[in-house]
Design an enzyme around this catalytic site. Structure first.
Site, short mmCIF file in Angstrom:
data_model
loop_
_atom_site.label_atom_id
_atom_site.label_comp_id
_atom_site.label_asym_id
_atom_site.label_seq_id
_atom_site.Cartn_x
_atom_site.Cartn_y
_atom_site.Cartn_z
N CYS A 40 -46.89 86.04 91.78
CA CYS A 40 -48.21 86.31 92.37
C CYS A 40 -48.41 87.79 92.66
CB CYS A 40 -48.38 85.57 93.70
SG CYS A 40 -48.40 83.78 93.58
N LYS A 43 -47.71 79.67 81.85
CA LYS A 43 -46.93 80.03 80.67
C LYS A 43 -45.72 79.11 80.49
CE LYS A 43 -49.08 84.26 80.93
NZ LYS A 43 -49.44 85.26 81.92
N HIS A 55 -45.92 79.12 92.01
CA HIS A 55 -45.00 79.29 90.88
C HIS A 55 -43.77 78.38 90.94
CE1 HIS A 55 -47.48 82.92 90.43
NE2 HIS A 55 -47.20 82.77 89.16
N CYS A 68 -43.56 86.99 96.38
CA CYS A 68 -43.49 86.29 95.09
C CYS A 68 -43.89 87.26 93.99
CB CYS A 68 -44.42 85.07 95.07
SG CYS A 68 -44.56 84.39 93.40
N HIS A 96 -53.19 82.23 77.25
CA HIS A 96 -53.13 80.78 77.02
C HIS A 96 -54.48 80.15 77.31
CE1 HIS A 96 -52.82 80.01 81.33
NE2 HIS A 96 -51.71 80.74 81.43
N HIS A 151 -56.48 81.32 80.49
CA HIS A 151 -57.17 82.62 80.39
C HIS A 151 -58.43 82.49 79.55
CE1 HIS A 151 -52.78 83.84 80.80
NE2 HIS A 151 -53.34 84.25 81.92
N LYS A 174 -50.75 72.89 87.39
CA LYS A 174 -51.55 73.98 86.84
C LYS A 174 -50.93 74.45 85.54
CE LYS A 174 -52.85 78.74 87.60
NZ LYS A 174 -52.04 79.95 87.66
N CYS A 227 -42.31 79.80 96.18
CA CYS A 227 -43.76 80.04 96.12
C CYS A 227 -44.43 78.71 95.77
CB CYS A 227 -44.08 81.09 95.06
SG CYS A 227 -45.82 81.09 94.57
#
Ligand code: ME8
Length: 537
Positions: free
Chosen positions: A140, A316, A165, A137, A28, A31, A313, A162
Site C-alpha cells: 500500500c 497481481k 495485501h 505496508c 491487469h 487497472h 480483490k 495488511c
C-alpha cells in the site's frame, strides 16, 4: 466544476483522471476497468461537444518499485521504462483509450514541480520535522493503524498482516517530515457537507466521513531509509513520500507552476476516478494538500468497486492468469470495453466469469444489437437496392420508436455523463435496441414487402426508414462505449456522406428524429459481433 459545454475549444476543459498506476508489474483487468470507465466518460463528454482533458499515467517511485527492480537486477528507472513502453502504453492503445496525456512521475516536468509544491508548504509552516514508528505496508506504501491489521496464520503465524495485501507489515521507525494533516479535519468535513457529490458512491462517502470524524493524524511525507524518490529540496537525505509525489501528478500534468493558462483551463479535475482501495488518499490527503496551498478542490472523487476473483480483490497475485488481451482476443476490444461497465454497477464489487461474458455477448451484443443492424441493412439492400427510402411519420408504432430514442438519449446522457452510472446508461440504450427489434418483429416487413401496391411499398419504406434512423441514434450513443462497432454501423448506414464524421455528432442531436436523410447508400458491412469461437480450455 461544470464544464462549459460549448463547441469552441477555449474555456474550461472537462478534466478526468485515472489513478497513476504502479509500474512494478504489467496492467491487469482491474487497472483496465478504471481506465476504460474514464475513457467512456470522457468520450461521452467529447460527444457532447465539450472540451475534454483525460489524463492517465504511471507512479514510478517508492519502495515497491525499487524492490521489484532490484529483484530483477535492473535500476528502478530501467524497470519503469521497460514496463511503460512494453506493457502500459501498448495496452491503452490496444483498448482504444484516448487519453490526452500520459504522465510519468519520473519526468522532470513532474519532479521539479513536486519539489516546488513541497518547498512552498514547508515555507508556509505546513510541514515540520518529527519522529514516527509504526507498522508499514509496502504494498500500500502506507503506515497502518494497529486496529487495521489482521493476525497472521500458517506461514505468517505471530505476524500482523495488511488487510488488503494479506502480507506482513514492517515496523518502520523514522525521523521524517510531517504535513499538518490533523488540522484539516474540520475543513474537510465542512467540504463534504457542503458538497454531497464530492465522494461517490454514498457508501464510500460515509466511510470517509466516519474516518475523518475520528480525528486525523499528521502525515509523514518523507522517507530517509531509501533513495528512489524525489529529493526533499531542503534536506536531500530524504525523499518525498511516494503518495505526495503521486497525487501531485493531477496538478503537474496540467501546468502547475509552469503553464498558468493550461492550469487555469484544466485544474482542478472534475472527476478523479479511483478504486476504493485508494479513496482515502484522494478524498482526504489530496484535498487537504490543496487547501494548504489555497488551490481549488476537485469536483468529485468517484470510487469504483473491486473486480473480484474467487471472493478476493483481483490483484497481481490472484489473477488466475487472465490478462485483458486474453479477453480481447476472444471477444474483441469493443465487447471488452462494454462488458465490465454493463455487467457491474459502478461503485459495487463484481466478479468476472467467462460464462457470464459469453452469455451476455451472445444475447445482447450479437443477437439484440448485431442482428438488428445486419437485418435492417440486408432488407434495405433487398427491397430498395441499398438506397435508404423516404418514410412517412407512420402511426403509433413509429411514434413509439421516436419516443423511445428520445428517452434513451436523455437517460443515457444523465446516467453516463452526469451520474457515472455506466450500467444504467448502457441499459437505457440497449432497452431501445430491444424496442426496435420488437418493432420489426411486429411490423413484419418481409410480409409487407409482398404487397407491391404503392401503399404497401410506402409502408415498407416507413418501417425500414424508421429502423435505420433508430440505428443512426444508437450508433451515436454507443460510440463512446464501442467506437469501432459504432463506426462500422455508421459506415453501413452511409451516414458519413450525409451527416459527417461520427465523432462530430452531438449527443444533444442524437434524439432529433429524421437526421439521416433518405437516399444514403446502405450496405451490409462486416458482422458487428461475430459468433464466438469455442474457448480454448
Ligand atoms: O494504487 N478492481 O496504483 P495501483 C477494480 N499508484 N479496480 C482495480 C483493481 C480491482 N481488482 N485492481 C486495481 C496505486 N484497480 C497508486 C495510485 S494515484 C495518485 C496513485 C485499479 O497500480 C483501481 O483504480 O495499485 C485502483 O485504485 C488502481 O487500479 C490501483 O492501481
Amino acid at each position: 466544476m461544470a464544464a462549459t459545454g460549448s463547441e469552441e475549444q477555449g474555456g474550461r476543459a472537462y478534466y478526468v483522471t485515472t489513478p497513476i498506476y504502479y509500474v512494478n508489474d504489467a496492467p491487469h483487468l482491474g487497472h483496465a476497468y478504471t481506465t476504460v470507465a474514464g475513457d467512456v466518460l470522457t468520450r461521452w463528454h467529447r460527444q457532447r461537444g465539450e472540451k475534454v482533458w483525460y489524463l492517465t499515467g504511471t507512479d514510478e517511485h517508492g519502495q515497491k518499485i525499487m524492490r521489484t527492480a532490484e529483484a530483477n537486477g535492473v535500476t528502478p528507472q530501467e524497470w519503469a521504462d521497460k514496463l511503460v513502453d512494453e506493457a502500459w502504453r501498448p495496452l491503452w492503445e490496444h483498448l482504444d483509450i484516448k487519453n490526452d496525456d500520459f504522465i510519468r512521475t519520473t519526468e522532470k516536468r513532474h519532479t521539479d514541480r513536486v519539489q516546488e509544491f513541497v518547498q512552498d508548504l514547508f515555507d508556509k509552516d505546513e510541514i515540520y520535522k518529527g519522529g514516527y514508528e509504526g507498522p508499514y505496508c509496502v504494498g500500500c506504501e502506507e503506515y497502518k493503524l494497529p486496529g487495521e491489521l489482521l493476525d497472521g496464520e500458517g506461514e505468517f503465524a505471530g505476524l500482523k498482516l495488511c488487510a488488503i495485501h494479506k502480507t506482513p507489515v514492517e515496523i518502520l521507525k523514522e525521523e521524517n517530515y510531517f504535513f499538518k494533516l490533523s488540522e484539516y479535519g474540520p475543513k474537510l468535513l465542512a467540504h463534504y457537507e457542503a458538497n454531497p457529490g464530492f465522494i461517490q458512491p454514498e457508501s464510500a462517502r460515509n466511510e470517509v466521513v466516519n474516518f475523518v470524524r475520528q480525528g486525523l493524524q499528521d502525515l509523514s511525507i518523507s522517507r530517509s531509509t531509501f533513495d528512489w524518490g524525489v529529493p526533499v529540496p531542503w534536506d536531500e537525505k530524504h525523499v518525498i513520500y511516494v503518495w505526495i509525489d503521486a497525487l501531485l501528478n493531477y496538478a503537474t500534468a496540467v501546468g502547475y507552476n509552469e503553464n498558468p493558462q493550461k492550469f487555469e483551463e484544466t485544474f482542478p479535475a472534475d472527476v478523479h476516478l479511483v478504486g476504493k482501495d485508494i479513496l482515502r488518499f484522494h478524498a482526504i490527503i489530496w484535498p487537504a494538500m490543496l487547501m494548504a496551498q489555497g488551490l481549488p478542490l476537485p469536483g468529485k472523487v468517484a470510487a469504483n468497486g473491486w473486480l473480484m476473483v474467487g471472493g478476493e480483490k483481483m490483484s497481481k497475485s490472484n489473477l488466475t492468469g487472465i490478462k485483458p488481451q486474453d479477453l480481447t482476443s476472444h471477444f474483441g476490444v469493443d465487447a471488452y470495453r462494454w462488458y465490465f461497465l454493463r455487467a457491474i454497477a459502478f461503485g459495487q464489487d463484481g466478479s468476472f466469469s467467462w460464462e457470464d461474458f459469453s452469455a451476455r455477448y451472445t444475447s445482447e451484443l450479437a443477437n439484440d444489437y448485431g442482428n438488428l443492424a445486419s437485418r435492417v441493412a440486408a432488407m434495405v439492400g433487398k427491397y430498395f437496392g441499398g438506397t435508404l427510402p423516404e418514410g412517412t411519420s407512420g402511426g403509433a408504432a413509429e411514434q413509439a420508436v421516436r419516443d423511445g430514442l428520445a428517452k434513451a438519449v436523455t437517460e443515457a446522457d444523465r446516467k453516463i455523463g452526469e451520474e457515472l452510472d455506466f450500467q444504467g446508461g448502457i441499459l437505457a440504450i440497449f432497452d431501445f435496441v430491444k424496442q426496435v427489434n420488437g418493432y420489426i418483429t411486429e411490423q413484419e416487413p418481409w410480409k409487407v414487402a409482398k404487397d407491391t401496391s404503392p401503399e404497401g411499398q410506402a409502408a415498407l419504406a416507413t418501417i425500414l426508414y424508421t429502423a435505420s434512423e433508430a440505428l443512426r441514434g444508437v450508433a451515436v450513443l454507443l460510440n463512446p462505449v464501442m467506437p469501432e462497432t459504432s463506426q462500422k454501423l455508421w459506415d453501413s448506414l452511409g451516414a458519413d456522406a450525409a451527416l459527417g464524421a461520427l465523432a462530430d455528432q452531438r449527443v444533444a442531436d442524437a434524439g432529433t428524429w429524421g437526421r439521416l436523410p433518405a437516399g444514403t447508400t446502405v450496405t451490409k458491412g462486416a458482422v458487428l459481433f461475430p459468433r464466438l469461437e469455442e474457448k480454448q480450455a
